[in-house]
Design an enzyme around this catalytic site. Structure first.
Site, PDB file in Angstrom:
ATOM      1  NE  ARG A  70      -2.290  -1.152   3.635  1.00  0.00           N
ATOM      2  CZ  ARG A  70      -1.878  -0.245   4.506  1.00  0.00           C
ATOM      3  NH1 ARG A  70      -2.103   1.045   4.311  1.00  0.00           N
ATOM      4  NH2 ARG A  70      -1.258  -0.605   5.611  1.00  0.00           N
ATOM      5  CE1 TYR A 198       0.606  -6.259  -1.924  1.00  0.00           C
ATOM      6  CE2 TYR A 198      -0.606  -4.419  -0.993  1.00  0.00           C
ATOM      7  CZ  TYR A 198       0.003  -5.646  -0.854  1.00  0.00           C
ATOM      8  OH  TYR A 198      -0.020  -6.266   0.368  1.00  0.00           O
ATOM      9  CE  LYS A 207      -6.040  -3.689   4.978  1.00  0.00           C
ATOM     10  NZ  LYS A 207      -6.346  -4.230   6.321  1.00  0.00           N
ATOM     11  CG  HIS A 227      -7.380  -2.909  10.591  1.00  0.00           C
ATOM     12  ND1 HIS A 227      -6.099  -2.418  10.752  1.00  0.00           N
ATOM     13  CD2 HIS A 227      -7.274  -3.956   9.749  1.00  0.00           C
ATOM     14  CE1 HIS A 227      -5.259  -3.144  10.027  1.00  0.00           C
ATOM     15  NE2 HIS A 227      -5.949  -4.089   9.411  1.00  0.00           N
ATOM     16  CB  SER A 249       1.101  -4.280  10.152  1.00  0.00           C
ATOM     17  OG  SER A 249       1.996  -3.228  10.422  1.00  0.00           O
ATOM     18  CB  CYS A 251       0.391  -7.593  16.380  1.00  0.00           C
ATOM     19  SG  CYS A 251       1.210  -6.071  16.904  1.00  0.00           S
ATOM     20  CE  LYS A 253      -6.589  -7.579  12.128  1.00  0.00           C
ATOM     21  NZ  LYS A 253      -6.643  -6.419  11.214  1.00  0.00           N
ATOM     22  CG  ASP A 278      -7.548  -7.134   7.350  1.00  0.00           C
ATOM     23  OD1 ASP A 278      -6.750  -6.761   8.235  1.00  0.00           O
ATOM     24  OD2 ASP A 278      -7.665  -6.546   6.261  1.00  0.00           O
ATOM     25  NE  ARG A 368       0.137  -8.836   2.133  1.00  0.00           N
ATOM     26  CZ  ARG A 368      -0.470  -8.194   3.138  1.00  0.00           C
ATOM     27  NH1 ARG A 368      -1.610  -8.634   3.627  1.00  0.00           N
ATOM     28  NH2 ARG A 368       0.087  -7.132   3.670  1.00  0.00           N
ATOM     29  NE  ARG A 399       6.009  -6.949  16.651  1.00  0.00           N
ATOM     30  CZ  ARG A 399       6.617  -8.140  16.600  1.00  0.00           C
ATOM     31  NH1 ARG A 399       7.756  -8.328  17.233  1.00  0.00           N
ATOM     32  NH2 ARG A 399       6.101  -9.121  15.900  1.00  0.00           N
ATOM     33  CG  PHE A 492       2.622 -18.576  18.429  1.00  0.00           C
ATOM     34  CD1 PHE A 492       2.358 -18.223  17.109  1.00  0.00           C
ATOM     35  CD2 PHE A 492       3.832 -18.165  18.995  1.00  0.00           C
ATOM     36  CE1 PHE A 492       3.282 -17.484  16.361  1.00  0.00           C
ATOM     37  CE2 PHE A 492       4.757 -17.440  18.247  1.00  0.00           C
ATOM     38  CZ  PHE A 492       4.480 -17.099  16.931  1.00  0.00           C
ATOM     39  N   GLY A 493      -0.655 -20.442  20.553  1.00  0.00           N
ATOM     40  CA  GLY A 493      -1.776 -21.173  21.150  1.00  0.00           C
ATOM     41  C   GLY A 493      -1.988 -20.828  22.617  1.00  0.00           C
TER      42      GLY A 493
HETATM   43  O1  TSX Z   1       1.423 -14.217  15.764  1.00  0.00           O
HETATM   44  C1  TSX Z   1       2.054 -14.176  16.808  1.00  0.00           C
HETATM   45  N1  TSX Z   1       1.371 -14.305  18.002  1.00  0.00           N
HETATM   46  C2  TSX Z   1      -0.117 -14.434  18.016  1.00  0.00           C
HETATM   47  C3  TSX Z   1      -0.502 -15.816  17.813  1.00  0.00           C
HETATM   48  C4  TSX Z   1      -1.712 -16.309  18.027  1.00  0.00           C
HETATM   49  N2  TSX Z   1       3.414 -13.989  16.773  1.00  0.00           N
HETATM   50  C5  TSX Z   1       4.124 -13.786  15.507  1.00  0.00           C
HETATM   51  C6  TSX Z   1       4.189 -12.300  15.239  1.00  0.00           C
HETATM   52  C7  TSX Z   1       4.645 -11.954  13.885  1.00  0.00           C
HETATM   53  C8  TSX Z   1       3.504 -11.855  12.902  1.00  0.00           C
HETATM   54  C9  TSX Z   1       4.103 -13.971  17.944  1.00  0.00           C
HETATM   55  N3  TSX Z   1       5.411 -13.796  18.180  1.00  0.00           N
HETATM   56  C10 TSX Z   1       3.455 -14.129  19.167  1.00  0.00           C
HETATM   57  C11 TSX Z   1       2.045 -14.308  19.208  1.00  0.00           C
HETATM   58  O2  TSX Z   1       1.466 -14.472  20.275  1.00  0.00           O
HETATM   59  N4  TSX Z   1       4.393 -14.039  20.152  1.00  0.00           N
HETATM   60  C12 TSX Z   1       5.573 -13.848  19.533  1.00  0.00           C
HETATM   61  C13 TSX Z   1       6.882 -13.694  20.204  1.00  0.00           C
HETATM   62  C14 TSX Z   1       7.498 -15.051  20.411  1.00  0.00           C
HETATM   63  C15 TSX Z   1       8.224 -15.644  19.391  1.00  0.00           C
HETATM   64  C16 TSX Z   1       8.785 -16.922  19.616  1.00  0.00           C
HETATM   65  C17 TSX Z   1       8.617 -17.561  20.828  1.00  0.00           C
HETATM   66  C18 TSX Z   1       7.866 -16.952  21.826  1.00  0.00           C
HETATM   67  C19 TSX Z   1       7.320 -15.708  21.606  1.00  0.00           C
HETATM   68  N5  TSX Z   1       9.191 -18.805  21.147  1.00  0.00           N
HETATM   69  C20 TSX Z   1       9.892 -19.673  20.376  1.00  0.00           C
HETATM   70  O3  TSX Z   1      10.148 -19.362  19.230  1.00  0.00           O
HETATM   71  C21 TSX Z   1      10.302 -20.951  20.963  1.00  0.00           C
HETATM   72 MN    MN Z   2      -5.161  -5.325   7.835  1.00  0.00          MN
END
Ligand code: TSX
Ligand code: MN
Length: 583
Positions: A70, A198, A207, A227, A249, A251, A253, A278, A368, A399, A492-493
């Protein structure tokens, strides 16, 4: 065609007269039409076939190397009064903007086919949905719009019923960065975009319509165009709560929208349902709750970093019928990007050159995938419900390496709006400029709000009426770092542990301590079974540093002051009240 479509036919004829295409094609959205367009793009090199054994129905598009993102500096909101666009937008007077961009469109489609794309943002039969028509000379745009929206005959029928639609005019032009701009005319429900093929500049339903035009329209009609991702959390008792979450962006999503519960939660029967990754449109329902739809029908996701570890559901979604843009390819023509982590190696980079790590990454950092949401294993059938889903919690996030705890809950709606207005994120390498600089990005809408942010905050505050049953508002930070520079929270999870606490708060039985910045869980309020955290991690994820927060609130006060006298007084008062409590 009926008289209700006269307005549309007249506009199409006018655009054709102006841009002089060799042919006009009205898109019906059929499989036959899609195959015809794909075959044509494969023949002329716009698309390349990927490995059809491993990735059936999938193709690769390589965009012009100067046309990969963008372009905020070339994006304008053209309202009659400059003040209505606000300090958060580039502005041009509508007459001047039309004249400037119409000159670019003059004769620009000679020798090309002009495609007329009727589309619906949201389920065809939902009162929350809105339609548009995009005219474009890019078959790549048609193929993407077919995945990202409800496109074709059904949308045209709804436009005929509604009698109104957003007009979007697009041409790739010469793909010259010096002859490129994206103009929004919210008062005319019109978008004109020239010189870029793009995603965010060219797929006008996303958007441009669903955020910039829709936010403006939503303000006058009493709803919100945000958003935000939307996900459903089903507990072992089979009850599902829906949350909407806004993040700037980089983080994660899309990763959060497709989260896979940690082992123990899976065993207990927790499920995550994806509605959208999104954009979220919401409005109060008859019971006073906010009901949300995802106006989109697909995901236009960032490829790099997507792996079986970060997002298995996304990876499963893109095994077939996917358009990849600007990724690398392996020797056997499979898509490849940095962080895919599947043991394969790229041989060709996103520019189609032999991969050379010293030249450039194999995939562009903003490369993408475009894929139908229906291909996601966690896709929720509620995505199609015309009523939308009731939202139990709104989550803001950013972040932040320091200061901001893992999670806190706003005391009330006004406080929640302040939390959203003050949110920010530290820049990453993917964005341009310095790394680790905090940028405020209210509700993650800085590049997408189609009107003055001061009025936008006032609009948010206006939902707090008698009889409203508003969602609770939370703020999260998955990115807090320790003194050693390492992330303190596994993310993550495991983020489901945080979401579970939020839902206990919503249901009225989650523990918390009151602090000036909001309600914080103390560590035992969140299920941390199987998550070993150091003492430092506990202290930083679940505590506040009053002195540092005093400085933050001074900075928030300075930031809000930039919006001048249009800023709602209630927001300033909230900021001052908390600043005083912290002192
Ligand atoms: O998407 C992420 N989330 C949300 C997930 C549901 N990311 C990736 C961001 C870039 C787009 C994350 N990165 C998250 C997160 O909650 N946390 C982090 C930071 C992180 C990265 C690696 C580890 C722990 C935290 N650990 C290992 O790699 C082992
Ligand atoms: Mn977006």
């Amino acid at each position: 065609m009926s008289s209700r479509l006269e307005h549309l036919n007249h506009w199409v004829a006018e655009v054709a007269h102006h841009t002089r295409p060799a042919a006009i094609h009205w898109c019906d959205g059929s499989d036959t039409e899609n195959r015809m367009l794909i075959d044509q793009m494969l023949a002329d090199g716009t698309l390349h076939l990927l490995n059809q054994d491993t990735h059936p129905g999938s193709t690769l598009h390589r965009s012009h190397p100067d046309d990969v993102a963008r372009v905020e500096h070339l994006t304008y909101v053209c309202t009659t009064h400059h003040e209505d666009a606000g300090p958060n937008n580039h502005w041009m007077a509508p007459d001047e903007a039309h004249a400037e961009i119409d000159a670019l469109f003059d004769g620009c489609m000679q020798g090309r086919t002009m495609y007329v794309i009727p589309y619906c943002m949201g389920p065809i039969d939902s009162p929350l949905s809105r339609c548009g028509v995009e005219i474009t000379d890019s078959p790549y745009v048609v193929a993407n719009m077919r995945i990202m929206t409800r496109m074709g005959a059904a949308a045209l029928a709804r436009i005929e019923r509604d009698g109104t639609f957003v007009k979007g005019l697009h041409s790739i032009g010469e793909l010259d960065p010096n002859r490129r701009c994206i103009m929004h005319f919210p008062e005319e429900l019109t978008i004109k975009s020239y010189g870029s093929g793009y995603g965010g500049n060219a797929l006008l339903g996303k958007k441009c319509h669903a955020l910039r035009i829709a936010s403006h329209q939503a303000r006058s009609e009493g709803w919100l165009a945000e958003h935000m991702l939307i996900l459903g959390i089903e507990n072992p008792q089979g009850q599902t709560h829906y949350i909407a979450a806004a993040f700037p962006s980089a983080c994660g999503k899309t990763n959060l929208a497709m989260l896979i519960p940690p082992e123990g939660y899976l065993r207990d029967g927790w499920k995550i349902w994806t509605i959208g990754d999104d954009i979220c449109w919401m409005r109060p329902g008859p019971d006073g709750r906010l009901y949300a739809i995802n106006p989109e029908a697909g995901f236009f996701g960032v490829a790099p970093g997507t792996s079986n570890k970060s997002n298995p559901n996304a990876l499963a979604s893109i095994q077939s019928n996917t358009i990849f843009t600007n990724v690398g390819v392996t020797a056997d023509h499979q898509p490849w990007w940095e962080g895919i982590d599947n043991g394969q190696v790229p041989v060709t980079d996103w520019q189609g050159q032999p991969y050379d790590a010293s030249m450039r990454p194999a995939a562009h950092p903003n490369s993408r995938f475009t894929v139908s949401a229906k291909q996601c294993p966690s896709y929720s059938a509620m995505s199609e419900d015309p009523h939308g889903v009731p939202i139990s919690a709104i989550v803001f996030g950013g972040r932040r390496a320091s200061l901001v705890p893992l999670v806190f809950e706003a005391r009330d709606w006004t406080h929640g709006v302040l939390v959203g207005a003050a949110m920010g994120s530290e820049t990453t390498a993917a964005a341009t400029g310095a790394v680790g600089v905090m940028r405020r990005d209210p509700m993650a809408m800085k590049p997408f709000c189609g009107y003055n942010f001061a009025d936008y905050f006032a609009h948010w505050l206006s939902f707090d009426t008698e009889g409203a049953k508003l969602p609770k508002v939370f703020h999260v930070n998955w990115f807090r770092k320790g003194d050693d520079g390492k992330f303190l929270w596994p993310g993550f999870g495991d983020n489901l542990r945080v979401l579970e606490w939020m839902l206990r708060r919503v249901e009225g039985h989650g523990g918390a301590v009151e602090t000036p910045i909001g309600h914080l869980p103390i560590a035992h309020d969140i299920n941390l079974e199987g998550v070993p955290l150091s003492d430092e991690a506990h202290a930083k994820l679940f505590g506040i540093d009053r002195e540092a927060w005093q400085a933050e609130f001074a900075s928030i006060g300075d930031y809000l002051a930039e919006y001048g006298p249009r800023l709602p007084q209630a927001l300033l008062e909230e900021q001052r009240k908390i600043a005083a409590e912290l002192a």
